[in-house]
Design an enzyme around this catalytic site. Structure first.
Site, PDB file in Angstrom:
ATOM      1  N   GLU A 435       0.830  -1.199   0.000  1.00  0.00           N
ATOM      2  CA  GLU A 435       0.000   0.000   0.000  1.00  0.00           C
ATOM      3  C   GLU A 435       0.871   1.258   0.000  1.00  0.00           C
ATOM      4  O   GLU A 435       1.738   1.433   0.853  1.00  0.00           O
ATOM      5  CB  GLU A 435      -0.908   0.020   1.243  1.00  0.00           C
ATOM      6  CG  GLU A 435      -1.739   1.293   1.346  1.00  0.00           C
ATOM      7  CD  GLU A 435      -2.512   1.395   2.663  1.00  0.00           C
ATOM      8  OE1 GLU A 435      -2.426   0.468   3.487  1.00  0.00           O
ATOM      9  OE2 GLU A 435      -3.177   2.427   2.852  1.00  0.00           O
ATOM     10  N   ASP A 508      -1.464  -0.778   5.604  1.00  0.00           N
ATOM     11  CA  ASP A 508      -1.419  -0.120   6.908  1.00  0.00           C
ATOM     12  C   ASP A 508      -2.550  -0.573   7.821  1.00  0.00           C
ATOM     13  O   ASP A 508      -3.564  -1.103   7.368  1.00  0.00           O
ATOM     14  CB  ASP A 508      -1.522   1.406   6.727  1.00  0.00           C
ATOM     15  CG  ASP A 508      -0.259   1.977   6.098  1.00  0.00           C
ATOM     16  OD1 ASP A 508       0.822   1.376   6.309  1.00  0.00           O
ATOM     17  OD2 ASP A 508      -0.361   3.005   5.397  1.00  0.00           O
ATOM     18  N   ASP A 510      -4.919   0.915   9.230  1.00  0.00           N
ATOM     19  CA  ASP A 510      -5.955   1.944   9.354  1.00  0.00           C
ATOM     20  C   ASP A 510      -7.110   1.597   8.422  1.00  0.00           C
ATOM     21  O   ASP A 510      -7.123   0.530   7.810  1.00  0.00           O
ATOM     22  CB  ASP A 510      -5.375   3.344   9.059  1.00  0.00           C
ATOM     23  CG  ASP A 510      -4.774   3.404   7.659  1.00  0.00           C
ATOM     24  OD1 ASP A 510      -5.060   2.506   6.826  1.00  0.00           O
ATOM     25  OD2 ASP A 510      -4.011   4.343   7.389  1.00  0.00           O
ATOM     26  N   ASP A 512      -8.070   2.635   5.495  1.00  0.00           N
ATOM     27  CA  ASP A 512      -7.737   2.380   4.088  1.00  0.00           C
ATOM     28  C   ASP A 512      -7.066   1.020   3.915  1.00  0.00           C
ATOM     29  O   ASP A 512      -7.374   0.278   2.986  1.00  0.00           O
ATOM     30  CB  ASP A 512      -6.827   3.486   3.536  1.00  0.00           C
ATOM     31  CG  ASP A 512      -7.627   4.706   3.111  1.00  0.00           C
ATOM     32  OD1 ASP A 512      -8.881   4.619   3.112  1.00  0.00           O
ATOM     33  OD2 ASP A 512      -7.015   5.743   2.793  1.00  0.00           O
TER      34      ASP A 512
END
Ligand code: 28F
Length: 650
Positions: A435, A508, A510, A512
């Site tokens: 990512e 990650d 998070d 996203d």
């Protein structure tokens, strides 16, 4: 029209029973468990024929403790009067003559699956003994058949012990047959309660109103099947465990001079088509003319409806049959005469007239149903489901064309931003899907160039906004993944061409990152399922913290481990918190996340992927509140939650 009365003289005589004994396979296909049960179904079929002709309503099947089976119905009872030339009772003729049956084209036998009594002699020929009891004309009759070995050691079977006898009086009517399958034909075998239950349930669905009781005296169990809704109830039964998009299936029935038709279907959220068709109660697993006729009419009726009601704009293309059938669960039930079965397993209906008849009757009945206001919701759900399927189909086609073009491009090593591995040893190669451009850059520098390939994914194109699979397929990087793996996708998927043993998703912790994992898993689940079932897909686990001081350094992968690391570090330690992969330099990324010696990978299981796809499907809907609620519930930013709860660690 006056009903024609059948008497024993009407029975057409064809062949002797020795033929059956000589080549059982010719008559029942096989002498395995299937054939063993087949001789039971021959008897049940006769009972069903009698009930379908309008006489009686109940069949009882009993598995007896001695290994025999009993079938009884409450129809008229097999004719007992003497056949004028054969000088035998009708029952005896039916049970000792191969292909004894009523003449073809007789009104009485219109649409009957077999012909009355056709298979009974086969069952008798392959039994040690067989008893037939008939209740008729206020009387009870009995005839028994047995098998014996003659002085030359030859076995004669299906031989009457004596003529039909009157054994008492009776207030009811019907036929009751008990037989013991011959172990010299079938070997040591037993009736399977499960097999019988399954078929009895199916027959009850296919013959609306018919009551079937199945009893197993070996274990003292009994089950009864009776469906007033017929195949409509069948469809409801088939969608149990799936998610139907409409509460009740649509149903229609119609009849022409040459065919009886019944159809029921309901849309579900599944991605596969499920069509179950039957001809004269026989499953046509390979489909055939009736299915073709149904499919073309279904497509036409729904396309016409979609146009007339503005679900399709003038410039928009018609939807395809496959679009309408995606997720549709359908039962088609046909009854007709002179059926021809074709195909590998003889389960494909070959009669060309079945196609036109089913097509015309469906055009007529289905458009009538859709014209009814109370079915407008049903039609809308089917059409919207089909429109979604069409979108995905078009996106997949485009992706296929584009990846094909890429594969033909000269410099295969550099598709887009893919940094490929130099080794051609598929067993050792790994593809990291990373990512973000900055983490992607670090991964490219820190990697083992020989075996590790890196594909950076920009966060944006795959974030929560791009949540639908058709948009995923349109994504440039996803097409690069398809090209890089070299397996093709969807129906063309071929695992043997896989260029990387491990496909590792690095994203990650998070919202996203959570989405990227879910979307990639959904994509693999739908278009490259084997990649997951064969264990090629992984999620890489980067550290959350580094605890360090002079001469001490420890990476920490979860909040739970943090206290432990701090304690073992002693006084004067520092903590670095990594908010994303992008914060790590190439060396750190290699050490913590990519080095096969040190890294932690989580293998994505098919359950994880199914869960991810379910989530993405939820998020596909237009309900923004439901979407937000889902994200809030599932995407907790604690690492334990986003990784460990959604993926099993291996
Ligand atoms: C437990 C198995 O076999 N039931 C049957 C009938 C009723 C008739 C029939 C059967 C006529 C011309 C053969 C009675 N009355 N259950 C069964 N119920 N067969 S088999 O007729 C047999 C023939 O060819 C029947 C008037 N017509 C027909």
């Amino acid at each position: 029209m006056a009903e024609k009365k059948y008497e024993s003289k009407d029975i057409v005589v064809l062949e002797g029973l020795e033929a059956v004994r000589l080549r059982p396979g010719m008559y029942i296909g096989t002498t395995s468990a299937k054939g063993f049960h087949h001789i039971l179904w021959e008897i049940v079929d006769n009972a069903i024929d009698e009930i379908s002709n309008g006489f009686g309503d109940t069949i009882k099947i009993t598995i007896n403790t001695d290994g025999s089976a009993t079938v009884e119905d409450n129809g008229r009872g097999i004719p007992v009067d003497m056949h004028p030339t054969l000088k035998k009772s009708g029952v005896e003729v039916v049970y000792t003559t191969l292909h004894a049956g009523g003449k073809f084209n007789n009104e009485n036998y219109k649409f009957s699956g077999g012909l009355h009594g056709v298979g009974a002699s086969v069952t008798n020929a392959l039994s040690r003994w067989c008893k037939v009891e008939v209740n008729k004309n206020g009387k009870k009759y009995l005839i028994e058949f047995h098998s014996f070995e003659d002085e030359h050691g030859k076995i004669h079977s299906g031989i009457p012990v004596g003529p039909l006898k009157e054994i008492g009086t009776s207030k009811t009517s019907g036929t009751k047959v008990t037989f013991l399958p011959d172990d010299r034909v079938f070997g040591k075998q037993e009736f399977s309660y499960e097999t019988i239950i399954k078929r009895a349930r199916e027959l009850a669905f296919l013959n609306k109103g018919l009551k079937i009781i199945v009893k197993d005296d070996r274990i003292g169990e009994e089950n009864a099947f009776h469906y007033e809704g017929g195949i409509k109830d069948f469809v409801s039964y088939l969608v149990e465990g799936k998610t139907p998009l409409f509460k009740t299936p649509l149903y229609y029935s119609a009849e022409s001079k040459i065919i009886q038709l019944e159809v029921s279907f309901v849309p579900t959220d599944s991605y596969t088509e499920n069509t179950f068709s039957y001809v004269n109660n026989i499953p046509t697993t390979e489909g055939g003319m009736h299915e073709i006729g149904f499919k073309s009419a279904l497509t036409k009726v729904f396309n016409d409806y979609a146009r007339e009601n503005n679900f399709l704009k003038e410039k928009e293309q018609n939807l395809l049959g496959e679009d309408f059938r995606e997720g549709l669960v359908t039962v088609i039930n046909v009854k007709m005469n002179n059926v021809q079965f074709e195909g590998q397993t003889k389960t494909k209906l070959g009669n060309p007239e079945a196609r036109t008849e089913v097509e015309n009757l469906t055009l007529q009945e289905l458009s009538k149903l859709l014209a009814d206001k109370k079915n407008s919701m049903f039609a809308e759900v089917v059409i919207n489901r089909a429109k979604q399927a069409a979108k995905v189909r078009i996106a997949a086609k485009k992706a296929k064309e584009l990846t094909r073009a890429k594969n033909n491009a000269e410099n295969f090593n550099l598709i887009g931003k893919l940094a490929s591995a130099s080794s051609r040893d598929r067993e050792k190669c790994e593809l990291f899907i990373v990512e973000g451009d900055s983490a992607g850059g670090s991964a490219k520098q820190g990697r083992d160039r020989k075996y590790q390939a890196i594909l950076p994914l920009r966060g944006k194109p795959l974030n929560a906004e791009k949540k639908r699979i058709d948009q995923v397929l349109a994504n440039e990087e996803v097409r690069t993944i398809i090209s890089a793996l070299d397996t093709g996708f969807g129906e063309d998927f071929d695992l043997s061409s896989l260029r990387y043993d491990k496909v590792i998703i690095l994203s990650d912790a998070d919202v996203d990152g959570f989405h990227i994992r879910a979307i990639l898993c959904t994509f693999f689940y739908r278009y490259m399922k084997q990649l997951i079932t064969e264990g090629h897909v992984y999620v890489g686990l980067p550290p959350l913290y580094k605890v360090y001081k002079k001469d001490y350094e420890k990476y920490v992968y979860s909040d739970a481990e943090l206290a432990e690391a701090v304690a073992s570090a002693g006084k004067g330690y520092m903590i670095q918190r990594y908010k994303g992969l992008g914060e790590m330099n190439p060396e750190q990324l290699w050490e913590t996340t990519m080095d096969p010696e040190n890294r932690t990978l989580i293998q994505v299981t098919i359950d994880d992927a199914a869960e991810a796809e379910k989530m993405i499907t939820t998020l596909m809907g237009d309900n923004i509140d439901a979407r937000k609620a889902y994200i809030n519930e599932h995407a907790n930013f604690d690492r334990e939650d986003t990784f460990m709860r959604d993926y099993k660690k291996v």
